[in-house]
Design a protein around this motif. Structure first.
Motif, PDB file in Angstrom:
ATOM      1  N   ALA A   1       7.062  -0.130   7.004  1.00 32.18           N
ATOM      2  CA  ALA A   1       7.013   0.540   8.296  1.00 32.18           C
ATOM      3  C   ALA A   1       7.838   1.829   8.313  1.00 32.18           C
ATOM      4  CB  ALA A   1       7.488  -0.407   9.395  1.00 32.18           C
ATOM      5  N   ASP A   2       8.922   1.875   7.546  1.00 35.91           N
ATOM      6  CA  ASP A   2       9.701   3.104   7.451  1.00 35.91           C
ATOM      7  C   ASP A   2       8.862   4.227   6.845  1.00 35.91           C
ATOM      8  OD1 ASP A   2      12.081   1.901   8.431  1.00 35.91           O
ATOM      9  OD2 ASP A   2      12.426   1.040   6.457  1.00 35.91           O
ATOM     10  N   THR A   3       8.092   3.873   5.812  1.00 38.23           N
ATOM     11  CA  THR A   3       7.233   4.862   5.167  1.00 38.23           C
ATOM     12  C   THR A   3       6.109   5.306   6.095  1.00 38.23           C
ATOM     13  OG1 THR A   3       7.726   3.857   3.020  1.00 38.23           O
ATOM     14  CG2 THR A   3       5.834   5.323   3.123  1.00 38.23           C
ATOM     15  N   VAL A   4       5.541   4.353   6.848  1.00 41.20           N
ATOM     16  CA  VAL A   4       4.512   4.706   7.837  1.00 41.20           C
ATOM     17  C   VAL A   4       5.079   5.716   8.832  1.00 41.20           C
ATOM     18  CG1 VAL A   4       3.063   3.861   9.727  1.00 41.20           C
ATOM     19  CG2 VAL A   4       3.278   2.518   7.625  1.00 41.20           C
ATOM     20  N   ALA A   5       6.276   5.440   9.328  1.00 38.22           N
ATOM     21  CA  ALA A   5       6.894   6.345  10.299  1.00 38.22           C
ATOM     22  C   ALA A   5       7.084   7.740   9.716  1.00 38.22           C
ATOM     23  CB  ALA A   5       8.229   5.775  10.758  1.00 38.22           C
ATOM     24  N   PHE A   6       7.551   7.805   8.479  1.00 36.62           N
ATOM     25  CA  PHE A   6       7.753   9.098   7.834  1.00 36.62           C
ATOM     26  C   PHE A   6       6.437   9.847   7.649  1.00 36.62           C
ATOM     27  CE2 PHE A   6       7.451  10.957   3.449  1.00 36.62           C
ATOM     28  CZ  PHE A   6       7.897  12.213   3.800  1.00 36.62           C
ATOM     29  N   GLU A   7       5.417   9.150   7.142  1.00 34.69           N
ATOM     30  CA  GLU A   7       4.132   9.805   6.885  1.00 34.69           C
ATOM     31  C   GLU A   7       3.496  10.284   8.186  1.00 34.69           C
ATOM     32  OE1 GLU A   7       2.975  10.683   4.103  1.00 34.69           O
ATOM     33  OE2 GLU A   7       3.967   9.437   2.603  1.00 34.69           O
ATOM     34  N   VAL A   8       3.601   9.485   9.238  1.00 34.17           N
ATOM     35  CA  VAL A   8       3.067   9.892  10.535  1.00 34.17           C
ATOM     36  C   VAL A   8       3.840  11.093  11.068  1.00 34.17           C
ATOM     37  CG1 VAL A   8       2.831   9.200  12.965  1.00 34.17           C
ATOM     38  CG2 VAL A   8       2.102   7.645  11.142  1.00 34.17           C
ATOM     39  N   ALA A   9       5.166  11.038  10.976  1.00 31.74           N
ATOM     40  CA  ALA A   9       5.987  12.143  11.453  1.00 31.74           C
ATOM     41  C   ALA A   9       5.671  13.435  10.705  1.00 31.74           C
ATOM     42  CB  ALA A   9       7.459  11.793  11.311  1.00 31.74           C
ATOM     43  N   SER A  10       5.470  13.324   9.393  1.00 29.56           N
ATOM     44  CA  SER A  10       5.160  14.518   8.591  1.00 29.56           C
ATOM     45  C   SER A  10       3.788  15.077   8.945  1.00 29.56           C
ATOM     46  CB  SER A  10       5.220  14.166   7.101  1.00 29.56           C
ATOM     47  OG  SER A  10       6.522  13.816   6.722  1.00 29.56           O
ATOM     48  N   ALA A  11       2.788  14.188   9.043  1.00 23.38           N
ATOM     49  CA  ALA A  11       1.424  14.633   9.344  1.00 23.38           C
ATOM     50  C   ALA A  11       1.332  15.272  10.726  1.00 23.38           C
ATOM     51  CB  ALA A  11       0.456  13.458   9.238  1.00 23.38           C
ATOM     52  N   MET A  12       2.099  14.725  11.670  1.00 26.76           N
ATOM     53  CA  MET A  12       2.061  15.234  13.044  1.00 26.76           C
ATOM     54  C   MET A  12       3.048  16.375  13.268  1.00 26.76           C
ATOM     55  SD  MET A  12      -0.252  13.438  14.626  1.00 26.76           S
ATOM     56  CE  MET A  12       0.124  13.734  16.359  1.00 26.76           C
ATOM     57  N   GLU A  13       3.816  16.721  12.223  1.00 24.92           N
ATOM     58  CA  GLU A  13       4.857  17.748  12.330  1.00 24.92           C
ATOM     59  C   GLU A  13       5.763  17.463  13.529  1.00 24.92           C
ATOM     60  OE1 GLU A  13       3.212  21.670  12.127  1.00 24.92           O
ATOM     61  OE2 GLU A  13       2.442  21.380  10.093  1.00 24.92           O
ATOM     62  N   ALA A  14       6.253  16.232  13.566  1.00 22.73           N
ATOM     63  CA  ALA A  14       7.096  15.793  14.679  1.00 22.73           C
ATOM     64  C   ALA A  14       8.427  16.524  14.683  1.00 22.73           C
ATOM     65  CB  ALA A  14       7.333  14.288  14.587  1.00 22.73           C
ATOM     66  N   GLU A  15       8.993  16.622  15.847  1.00 24.54           N
ATOM     67  CA  GLU A  15      10.297  17.254  15.999  1.00 24.54           C
ATOM     68  C   GLU A  15      11.413  16.334  15.523  1.00 24.54           C
ATOM     69  OE1 GLU A  15      11.832  19.736  19.628  1.00 24.54           O
ATOM     70  OE2 GLU A  15      12.279  17.629  20.029  1.00 24.54           O
ATOM     71  N   SER A  16      11.260  15.034  15.782  1.00 30.34           N
ATOM     72  CA  SER A  16      12.334  14.100  15.515  1.00 30.34           C
ATOM     73  C   SER A  16      11.773  12.760  15.049  1.00 30.34           C
ATOM     74  CB  SER A  16      13.171  13.898  16.784  1.00 30.34           C
ATOM     75  OG  SER A  16      14.209  12.967  16.573  1.00 30.34           O
ATOM     76  N   LEU A  17      12.528  12.081  14.195  1.00 28.77           N
ATOM     77  CA  LEU A  17      12.184  10.738  13.729  1.00 28.77           C
ATOM     78  C   LEU A  17      13.410   9.855  13.883  1.00 28.77           C
ATOM     79  CD1 LEU A  17      10.468   8.586  12.309  1.00 28.77           C
ATOM     80  CD2 LEU A  17      11.040   9.670  10.129  1.00 28.77           C
ATOM     81  N   ILE A  18      13.219   8.736  14.589  1.00 18.67           N
ATOM     82  CA  ILE A  18      14.325   7.825  14.868  1.00 18.67           C
ATOM     83  C   ILE A  18      13.982   6.441  14.341  1.00 18.67           C
ATOM     84  CG2 ILE A  18      15.761   6.787  16.657  1.00 18.67           C
ATOM     85  CD1 ILE A  18      15.045   9.189  18.452  1.00 18.67           C
ATOM     86  N   PHE A  19      14.865   5.886  13.496  1.00 16.71           N
ATOM     87  CA  PHE A  19      14.717   4.526  13.002  1.00 16.71           C
ATOM     88  C   PHE A  19      15.639   3.623  13.823  1.00 16.71           C
ATOM     89  CE2 PHE A  19      13.790   7.199   9.287  1.00 16.71           C
ATOM     90  CZ  PHE A  19      12.581   6.660   8.863  1.00 16.71           C
ATOM     91  N   VAL A  20      15.061   2.671  14.563  1.00 18.87           N
ATOM     92  CA  VAL A  20      15.847   1.725  15.346  1.00 18.87           C
ATOM     93  C   VAL A  20      15.933   0.425  14.554  1.00 18.87           C
ATOM     94  CG1 VAL A  20      16.106   0.542  17.553  1.00 18.87           C
ATOM     95  CG2 VAL A  20      14.982   2.778  17.465  1.00 18.87           C
ATOM     96  N   THR A  21      17.163   0.012  14.229  1.00 18.11           N
ATOM     97  CA  THR A  21      17.358  -1.145  13.383  1.00 18.11           C
ATOM     98  C   THR A  21      18.405  -2.080  13.983  1.00 18.11           C
ATOM     99  OG1 THR A  21      17.864  -1.826  11.108  1.00 18.11           O
ATOM    100  CG2 THR A  21      19.058   0.082  11.978  1.00 18.11           C
ATOM    101  N   ASP A  22      18.771  -3.124  13.240  1.00 15.73           N
ATOM    102  CA  ASP A  22      19.704  -4.109  13.763  1.00 15.73           C
ATOM    103  C   ASP A  22      21.155  -3.765  13.475  1.00 15.73           C
ATOM    104  OD1 ASP A  22      19.463  -4.493  11.072  1.00 15.73           O
ATOM    105  OD2 ASP A  22      19.094  -6.647  11.157  1.00 15.73           O
TER     106      ASP A  22
ATOM    107  N   GLY B   1       0.788  -1.226   0.000  1.00 11.84           N
ATOM    108  CA  GLY B   1       0.000   0.000   0.000  1.00 11.84           C
ATOM    109  C   GLY B   1       0.818   1.273   0.000  1.00 11.84           C
ATOM    110  N   LYS B   2       0.170   2.340  -0.450  1.00 10.34           N
ATOM    111  CA  LYS B   2       0.704   3.690  -0.292  1.00 10.34           C
ATOM    112  C   LYS B   2      -0.272   4.441   0.596  1.00 10.34           C
ATOM    113  CE  LYS B   2      -1.546   5.364  -4.537  1.00 10.34           C
ATOM    114  NZ  LYS B   2      -1.334   5.999  -5.859  1.00 10.34           N
ATOM    115  N   ILE B   3       0.245   5.357   1.383  1.00 14.14           N
ATOM    116  CA  ILE B   3      -0.576   6.106   2.329  1.00 14.14           C
ATOM    117  C   ILE B   3      -1.070   7.383   1.658  1.00 14.14           C
ATOM    118  CG2 ILE B   3      -0.614   7.290   4.557  1.00 14.14           C
ATOM    119  CD1 ILE B   3       1.560   5.305   5.461  1.00 14.14           C
ATOM    120  N   LEU B   4      -2.383   7.527   1.603  1.00 15.30           N
ATOM    121  CA  LEU B   4      -2.984   8.714   1.013  1.00 15.30           C
ATOM    122  C   LEU B   4      -3.173   9.822   2.047  1.00 15.30           C
ATOM    123  CD1 LEU B   4      -5.752   6.966  -1.125  1.00 15.30           C
ATOM    124  CD2 LEU B   4      -3.433   7.614  -1.834  1.00 15.30           C
TER     125      LEU B   4
END
Length: 249
Positions: free
Chosen positions: A159-180, A121-124
């Motif tokens: 999930a990376d795209t979900v995080a970005f879209e949520v961060a953009s919509a919420m005008e978040a201050e910071s976005l952190i990707f926790v990976t292995d 999916g793409k997030i509209l």
């Protein structure tokens, strides 16, 4: 939203998170930060697909998703991993609530490109009011990266795209990707800082490959929005900071 941090936990790291990670979340709350968590579940989805004899196919780190694969993704993400993650957070005194893209009509989605990707999916639209209400009620929203379109068909979301879209919509201050891995690696060492130009160069040179590609692409997209800070870190919350201007590292 000031003081809002979006943290995305990859499926490969989710069950390996250590007490120091959860303590960092508590520290952030004490500092006045508000938190939204987003999680994937790739390894678990792959495992269940193998058990069910459903073929696994990846293109540039993104899973091509058949209808059966989408059903498996929904089962794993919303039915198993999300409740497990929420339980862990609640047990450690963090007031968390699990949701997916369907809940509260959070993520309005459609097919990314059905003939190529299948049920990806793409997030509209992100209905940020749903998240705002949960945050105001004192919850940490924990979002599973799966949703359905207007006709009810399951869509697997990166999930990376979900995080970005949520961060953009919420005008978040910071976005952190926790990976292995502890950020972007080059010649066996972590790149402490990277710019948009240097990331493109690392991709073209084959240094950044596979699942790291959508992570850095999401980071670049964030830098083109109002998000101030993007990090790709390991489970100790240390790694690479991505910035707009050219750097030398």
């Amino acid at each position: 939203m000031d003081q809002l941090v979006i943290i995305k936990c990859g499926g490969s790291i989710l069950k390996a998170l250590e007490p120091s990670f959860f303590q960092r979340l508590k520290d952030m709350q004490e500092e006045g930060k508000q938190i939204i968590l987003v999680h994937g579940g790739g390894p678990d989805i792959t495992k269940f697909m193998n058990v069910l004899s459903i073929p696994n196919e990846f293109i540039n780190g993104v899973r091509r998703t058949s209808g059966r694969a989408a059903e498996t993704a929904e089962m794993v993400l919303a039915g198993r991993l999300n409740p497990w993650f929420v339980y862990q957070l609640n047990q450690l005194g963090l007031k968390a609530i699990g949701i997916n893209g369907n809940d509260g009509a959070l993520l309005e989605c459609d097919y990314l490109k059905k003939e190529q990707w299948g049920h990806v999916g793409k997030i509209l639209k992100v209905n940020s009011g749903t998240l705002t209400q949960l945050i105001k009620a004192g919850f940490i929203p924990v979002i599973a990266s799966v949703s359905r379109n207007l006709t009810g068909e399951i869509l697997n979301l990166n999930a990376d795209t979900v995080a970005f879209e949520v961060a953009s919509a919420m005008e978040a201050e910071s976005l952190i990707f926790v990976t292995d891995v502890n950020g972007i690696m080059a010649e066996g060492k972590t790149v402490q800082k990277a710019s948009i130009a240097s990331i493109h160069e690392l991709i073209n040179n084959g240094v950044i490959t596979g699942g790291m590609i959508p992570k850095v692409q999401a980071a670049i997209g964030c830098l083109q929005s109002k998000i101030k800070e993007i990090q790709i870190v390991g489970k100790e919350m240390k790694g690479t900071m991505i910035i707009k201007e050219e750097v030398y590292s």
